[in-house]
Write a protein that holds these residues in place. Structure first.
Motif, mmCIF file in Angstrom:
data_model
loop_
_atom_site.group_PDB
_atom_site.id
_atom_site.type_symbol
_atom_site.label_atom_id
_atom_site.label_comp_id
_atom_site.label_asym_id
_atom_site.label_seq_id
_atom_site.Cartn_x
_atom_site.Cartn_y
_atom_site.Cartn_z
ATOM 1 N N ASP A 2 39.076 41.116 41.040
ATOM 2 C CA ASP A 2 39.262 39.679 41.257
ATOM 3 C C ASP A 2 40.751 39.374 41.320
ATOM 4 O OD1 ASP A 2 39.439 36.884 41.098
ATOM 5 O OD2 ASP A 2 37.694 36.733 39.789
ATOM 6 N N LEU A 3 41.280 39.349 42.531
ATOM 7 C CA LEU A 3 42.715 39.147 42.733
ATOM 8 C C LEU A 3 43.186 37.824 42.145
ATOM 9 C CD1 LEU A 3 45.370 40.169 44.003
ATOM 10 C CD2 LEU A 3 44.679 38.981 46.103
ATOM 11 N N GLU A 4 42.474 36.746 42.404
ATOM 12 C CA GLU A 4 42.902 35.424 41.935
ATOM 13 C C GLU A 4 42.926 35.340 40.410
ATOM 14 O OE1 GLU A 4 44.320 33.215 43.876
ATOM 15 O OE2 GLU A 4 43.885 34.517 45.581
ATOM 16 N N ALA A 5 41.914 35.867 39.752
ATOM 17 C CA ALA A 5 41.875 35.847 38.286
ATOM 18 C C ALA A 5 43.011 36.683 37.708
ATOM 19 C CB ALA A 5 40.525 36.353 37.780
ATOM 20 N N SER A 6 43.309 37.803 38.346
ATOM 21 C CA SER A 6 44.399 38.664 37.867
ATOM 22 C C SER A 6 45.761 38.008 38.074
ATOM 23 C CB SER A 6 44.342 40.026 38.552
ATOM 24 O OG SER A 6 43.173 40.712 38.155
ATOM 25 N N ILE A 7 45.959 37.360 39.211
ATOM 26 C CA ILE A 7 47.207 36.621 39.434
ATOM 27 C C ILE A 7 47.380 35.577 38.337
ATOM 28 C CG2 ILE A 7 48.367 34.932 40.928
ATOM 29 C CD1 ILE A 7 47.130 36.498 43.327
ATOM 30 N N ALA A 8 46.343 34.825 38.038
ATOM 31 C CA ALA A 8 46.419 33.787 36.998
ATOM 32 C C ALA A 8 46.733 34.408 35.636
ATOM 33 C CB ALA A 8 45.117 32.999 36.943
ATOM 34 N N GLY A 56 39.149 46.199 44.389
ATOM 35 C CA GLY A 56 39.034 47.364 43.525
ATOM 36 C C GLY A 56 37.738 47.384 42.738
ATOM 37 N N PRO A 57 37.437 48.514 42.110
ATOM 38 C CA PRO A 57 36.189 48.664 41.373
ATOM 39 C C PRO A 57 36.248 48.141 39.937
ATOM 40 C CG PRO A 57 37.381 50.724 41.357
ATOM 41 C CD PRO A 57 38.186 49.768 42.200
ATOM 42 N N GLY A 58 37.424 47.775 39.446
ATOM 43 C CA GLY A 58 37.567 47.371 38.047
ATOM 44 C C GLY A 58 37.915 48.571 37.193
ATOM 45 N N ARG A 59 38.412 48.280 36.008
ATOM 46 C CA ARG A 59 38.826 49.359 35.099
ATOM 47 C C ARG A 59 38.343 49.019 33.700
ATOM 48 N NH1 ARG A 59 41.272 53.369 33.077
ATOM 49 N NH2 ARG A 59 43.254 53.497 32.060
ATOM 50 N N ASP A 60 37.135 49.357 33.408
ATOM 51 C CA ASP A 60 36.597 49.138 32.079
ATOM 52 C C ASP A 60 36.846 50.397 31.259
ATOM 53 O OD1 ASP A 60 35.661 46.514 32.595
ATOM 54 O OD2 ASP A 60 34.037 47.387 33.762
ATOM 55 N N GLN A 61 37.890 50.336 30.428
ATOM 56 C CA GLN A 61 38.321 51.505 29.674
ATOM 57 C C GLN A 61 37.365 51.843 28.535
ATOM 58 O OE1 GLN A 61 42.727 49.848 29.938
ATOM 59 N NE2 GLN A 61 42.645 51.609 28.615
ATOM 60 N N ALA A 62 37.259 53.133 28.275
ATOM 61 C CA ALA A 62 36.479 53.605 27.133
ATOM 62 C C ALA A 62 37.181 53.173 25.844
ATOM 63 C CB ALA A 62 36.344 55.118 27.190
ATOM 64 N N ARG A 103 42.626 42.227 27.207
ATOM 65 C CA ARG A 103 42.006 42.827 28.397
ATOM 66 C C ARG A 103 42.249 41.851 29.546
ATOM 67 N NH1 ARG A 103 40.623 47.954 27.693
ATOM 68 N NH2 ARG A 103 39.480 48.280 25.791
ATOM 69 N N ASP A 104 42.842 42.353 30.625
ATOM 70 C CA ASP A 104 43.028 41.487 31.787
ATOM 71 C C ASP A 104 41.675 41.308 32.484
ATOM 72 O OD1 ASP A 104 42.582 43.631 33.583
ATOM 73 O OD2 ASP A 104 44.659 43.710 34.256
ATOM 74 N N PRO A 105 41.572 40.434 33.476
ATOM 75 C CA PRO A 105 40.281 40.192 34.127
ATOM 76 C C PRO A 105 39.650 41.430 34.763
ATOM 77 C CG PRO A 105 41.807 38.444 34.683
ATOM 78 C CD PRO A 105 42.600 39.496 33.949
ATOM 79 N N ASP A 106 40.449 42.457 35.022
ATOM 80 C CA ASP A 106 39.936 43.667 35.632
ATOM 81 C C ASP A 106 39.511 44.718 34.614
ATOM 82 O OD1 ASP A 106 39.626 44.292 38.494
ATOM 83 O OD2 ASP A 106 40.686 46.129 37.966
ATOM 84 N N GLY A 107 39.844 44.486 33.338
ATOM 85 C CA GLY A 107 39.484 45.430 32.286
ATOM 86 C C GLY A 107 40.633 46.280 31.789
ATOM 87 N N ASN A 108 41.838 46.110 32.349
ATOM 88 C CA ASN A 108 43.008 46.847 31.872
ATOM 89 C C ASN A 108 43.435 46.331 30.504
ATOM 90 O OD1 ASN A 108 43.797 48.495 34.285
ATOM 91 N ND2 ASN A 108 43.872 46.461 35.200
#
Length: 141
Positions: free
Chosen positions: A14-20, A61-67, A115-120
């Motif tokens: 989600d590009l927009e959520a990550s920019i925010a 992108g597929p997202g990055r949900d870290q273990a 955690r950012d919107p992408d899971g980082n």
């Protein structure tokens, strides 16, 4: 010339959520934006560091949900423990807080994790060797 790290590219769900997130929580700003064959590409940087280091944000992108035991993260230094507490409070209100503020022995210091919107995982710290409030790291150790 010795190579110098200049950017990290993130392919995001989600590009927009990550920019925010990187604008509102991390204090970064858009320094370049373009349409690359129908794809919006955004460069973000900390104010005053636009020529030092940037995040390149790409959609789709597929997202990055870290273990749970994956400690990969982006680290931001802050000017005080109170600043870490302020970021943690804002992150908790916005639903990003993953780890409340805590103290760890040198060189880790006082930090919180989001955690950012992408899971980082994104860390905000005070007292680490690369930021305010700490003695330099002994690079010979």
């Amino acid at each position: 010339m010795t190579p110098r790290l200049t950017h990290i590219a993130l392919h995001l769900r989600d590009l927009e959520a990550s920019i925010a997130f990187y604008r509102d929580i991390c204090g970064m700003r858009i320094v370049h934006e373009r349409n690359d064959g129908g794809t919006r590409v955004v460069w973000m940087a900390e104010p005053g560091r636009e020529t030092d280091f940037i995040f390149v944000l790409l959609p789709g992108g597929p997202g990055r949900d870290q273990a749970e035991k994956d400690f990969s993260h982006f680290g931001f230094a802050l000017e005080s423990r109170a600043a870490v507490d302020r970021v943690a409070a804002a992150a908790e209100e916005a639903g990003y807080l993953a780890c409340p503020p805590r103290d760890e022995p040198y060189p880790v210091g006082y930090y919180c994790g989001l955690r950012d919107p992408d899971g980082n995982f994104v860390e905000f710290s005070y007292g680490q060797p690369l930021g305010p409030g700490a003695k330099p790291l002994d690079v010979g150790s």
